[in-house]
Design a protein around this motif. Structure first.
Motif, PDB file in Angstrom:
ATOM      1  N   ARG A  18       0.852  -1.196   0.000  1.00 49.45           N
ATOM      2  CA  ARG A  18       0.000   0.000   0.000  1.00 49.45           C
ATOM      3  C   ARG A  18       0.886   1.243   0.000  1.00 49.45           C
ATOM      4  O   ARG A  18       1.860   1.319   0.719  1.00 49.45           O
ATOM      5  CB  ARG A  18      -0.903   0.039   1.243  1.00 49.45           C
ATOM      6  N   GLU A  64      -8.841   8.476   2.075  1.00 50.14           N
ATOM      7  CA  GLU A  64      -9.873   7.666   1.419  1.00 50.14           C
ATOM      8  C   GLU A  64     -11.221   7.839   2.102  1.00 50.14           C
ATOM      9  O   GLU A  64     -11.796   6.892   2.654  1.00 50.14           O
ATOM     10  CB  GLU A  64      -9.441   6.199   1.412  1.00 50.14           C
ATOM     11  N   THR A  65     -11.763   9.055   2.040  1.00 52.38           N
ATOM     12  CA  THR A  65     -13.041   9.314   2.725  1.00 52.38           C
ATOM     13  C   THR A  65     -14.193   8.534   2.092  1.00 52.38           C
ATOM     14  O   THR A  65     -15.191   8.249   2.768  1.00 52.38           O
ATOM     15  CB  THR A  65     -13.370  10.813   2.696  1.00 52.38           C
ATOM     16  N   ASP A  66     -14.065   8.185   0.815  1.00 54.68           N
ATOM     17  CA  ASP A  66     -15.134   7.416   0.174  1.00 54.68           C
ATOM     18  C   ASP A  66     -15.303   6.038   0.804  1.00 54.68           C
ATOM     19  O   ASP A  66     -16.321   5.376   0.569  1.00 54.68           O
ATOM     20  CB  ASP A  66     -14.839   7.247  -1.325  1.00 54.68           C
ATOM     21  N   TYR A  67     -14.312   5.622   1.580  1.00 57.33           N
ATOM     22  CA  TYR A  67     -14.392   4.304   2.205  1.00 57.33           C
ATOM     23  C   TYR A  67     -15.187   4.333   3.513  1.00 57.33           C
ATOM     24  O   TYR A  67     -15.541   3.286   4.049  1.00 57.33           O
ATOM     25  CB  TYR A  67     -12.984   3.745   2.463  1.00 57.33           C
ATOM     26  N   ILE A  68     -15.481   5.528   4.020  1.00 58.59           N
ATOM     27  CA  ILE A  68     -16.207   5.624   5.295  1.00 58.59           C
ATOM     28  C   ILE A  68     -17.561   4.916   5.223  1.00 58.59           C
ATOM     29  O   ILE A  68     -17.899   4.128   6.130  1.00 58.59           O
ATOM     30  CB  ILE A  68     -16.349   7.095   5.729  1.00 58.59           C
ATOM     31  N   ARG A 108     -19.878  -2.418   6.822  1.00 63.56           N
ATOM     32  CA  ARG A 108     -19.198  -3.643   7.237  1.00 63.56           C
ATOM     33  C   ARG A 108     -18.956  -3.704   8.743  1.00 63.56           C
ATOM     34  O   ARG A 108     -18.340  -4.655   9.234  1.00 63.56           O
ATOM     35  CB  ARG A 108     -17.871  -3.765   6.493  1.00 63.56           C
ATOM     36  N   TRP A 113     -16.876  -6.205  11.233  1.00 64.34           N
ATOM     37  CA  TRP A 113     -15.572  -5.673  11.650  1.00 64.34           C
ATOM     38  C   TRP A 113     -15.475  -5.546  13.166  1.00 64.34           C
ATOM     39  O   TRP A 113     -14.421  -5.772  13.754  1.00 64.34           O
ATOM     40  CB  TRP A 113     -15.329  -4.309  11.005  1.00 64.34           C
ATOM     41  N   LYS A 126     -18.391   2.464   3.361  1.00 68.82           N
ATOM     42  CA  LYS A 126     -18.121   1.025   3.288  1.00 68.82           C
ATOM     43  C   LYS A 126     -17.769   0.470   4.658  1.00 68.82           C
ATOM     44  O   LYS A 126     -18.154  -0.648   5.008  1.00 68.82           O
ATOM     45  CB  LYS A 126     -16.980   0.766   2.301  1.00 68.82           C
ATOM     46  N   THR A 127     -17.043   1.270   5.431  1.00 63.72           N
ATOM     47  CA  THR A 127     -16.723   0.854   6.800  1.00 63.72           C
ATOM     48  C   THR A 127     -18.000   0.708   7.612  1.00 63.72           C
ATOM     49  O   THR A 127     -18.162  -0.267   8.376  1.00 63.72           O
ATOM     50  CB  THR A 127     -15.791   1.878   7.463  1.00 63.72           C
ATOM     51  N   HIS A 142     -26.243   1.413   1.654  1.00 62.76           N
ATOM     52  CA  HIS A 142     -25.564   2.289   0.695  1.00 62.76           C
ATOM     53  C   HIS A 142     -25.731   3.727   1.186  1.00 62.76           C
ATOM     54  O   HIS A 142     -26.699   4.412   0.861  1.00 62.76           O
ATOM     55  CB  HIS A 142     -26.157   2.102  -0.704  1.00 62.76           C
ATOM     56  N   TYR A 165      -5.038   5.794   4.438  1.00 61.42           N
ATOM     57  CA  TYR A 165      -6.466   5.626   4.687  1.00 61.42           C
ATOM     58  C   TYR A 165      -7.142   6.963   4.964  1.00 61.42           C
ATOM     59  O   TYR A 165      -8.322   7.144   4.672  1.00 61.42           O
ATOM     60  CB  TYR A 165      -6.679   4.698   5.892  1.00 61.42           C
TER      61      TYR A 165
END
Length: 268
Positions: free
Chosen positions: A192, A199-203, A209, A213, A205-206, A251, A196
């Motif tokens: 990598r 990568e705010t677009d991953y919030i 999940r 997690w 998704k977190t 979503h 992280y």
């Protein structure tokens, strides 16, 4: 950081005062190397047009109170410590007859070509004055507008990730090393190159999940405990994921995910 920042100003011919009372020998040596001029605390305040406070956060408010009680009027106080916006506002209130600039240094000390950024929030004329003071030095400046507390909020938002992630890295590596897979963990991490934090677009998704997690991090906490490492930080992360209960496979937008994260815990 203070001596290194002072050295940058000295290189421009600015007189930089410091108070050696109660300081360590190491601090004294750094100040001497930086070319800072020693002065008694009252004399320093009488002579200075600008006071830049760079000290451990726990002492920031007490130091500001000492400066204010001396009668620091008509000049500029730069609160450049890693303190909360609320604390900054209390410090501002101590100086009704002076101008307080909320500031934050992000980056390594300006030594060996390193160029930290000094973020500034407060009255424009005084912000401009501080920017001019550091012009041509390795301390870059960036204005954040009028709101006192903005610079401190930025500093703590960044350092909460930066410093906590360093702790997490130590815990992760310690756990892997305990089980003889430390080198394999480093090999995975080497693949990598991005952060992280960017990568705010991953919030969302977190959030989606979090249902799986959370239990996984609870198990990771147990792994740390078995390795003789502190598990509280991992347990806190698992507890934070509980705030996203009900978001399973949802979503969401970034803002929707953050709003869920702000709500009280499920058992609250």
């Amino acid at each position: 950081m203070g001596a290194a920042v002072g050295a940058q100003l000295r290189a421009r011919g600015v007189t930089v005062l410091w108070c050696p009372a109660g300081r360590s020998d190491a601090t004294r040596r750094r100040a001497e190397r930086a070319g800072l001029e020693p002065a008694l605390f009252p004399d320093l305040l009488d002579r200075a047009d600008v006071v830049v406070s760079l000290c451990p956060p726990a002492g920031a408010e007490e130091l500001a109170g000492r400066v204010a009680s001396h009668g620091f009027a008509g000049r500029t106080y730069v609160e450049a410590n890693a303190v909360s916006p609320e604390r900054v506002r209390r410090i501002v209130a101590l100086f009704p007859e002076a101008v307080t600039i909320d500031a934050a240094v992000i980056g390594s000390p300006p030594i060996g070509g390193k160029r930290p950024t000094l973020y500034l929030a407060g009255e424009r004329a005084q912000r401009d004055g501080i920017e001019q003071l550091f012009a041509g030095t390795d301390v870059r400046t960036h204005s954040l507008g009028l709101d006192p507390g903005a610079a401190s909020a930025l500093k703590l938002a960044y350092s909460s990730y930066q410093k906590a992630s360093r702790v997490l890295a130590a815990l992760s590596y310690g756990a892997a090393q305990t089980h003889g897979v430390g080198e394999e963990l480093l090999a995975i991490a080497a693949n990598r190159s991005s952060s992280y934090l960017a990568e705010t677009d991953y919030i969302p998704k977190t959030a989606a999940r979090a249902w799986r997690w959370g239990p996984e991090l609870a198990e990771a906490a147990a792994l740390l405990g078995e390795a003789g490492l502190p598990e509280e930080l991992m347990l806190a992360a698992a507890t934070s994921l509980d705030r996203w209960e009900g978001a399973r496979d949802a979503h969401l937008t970034v803002e929707e995910a953050l709003e869920l994260l702000r709500r009280p815990p499920p058992d609250g």
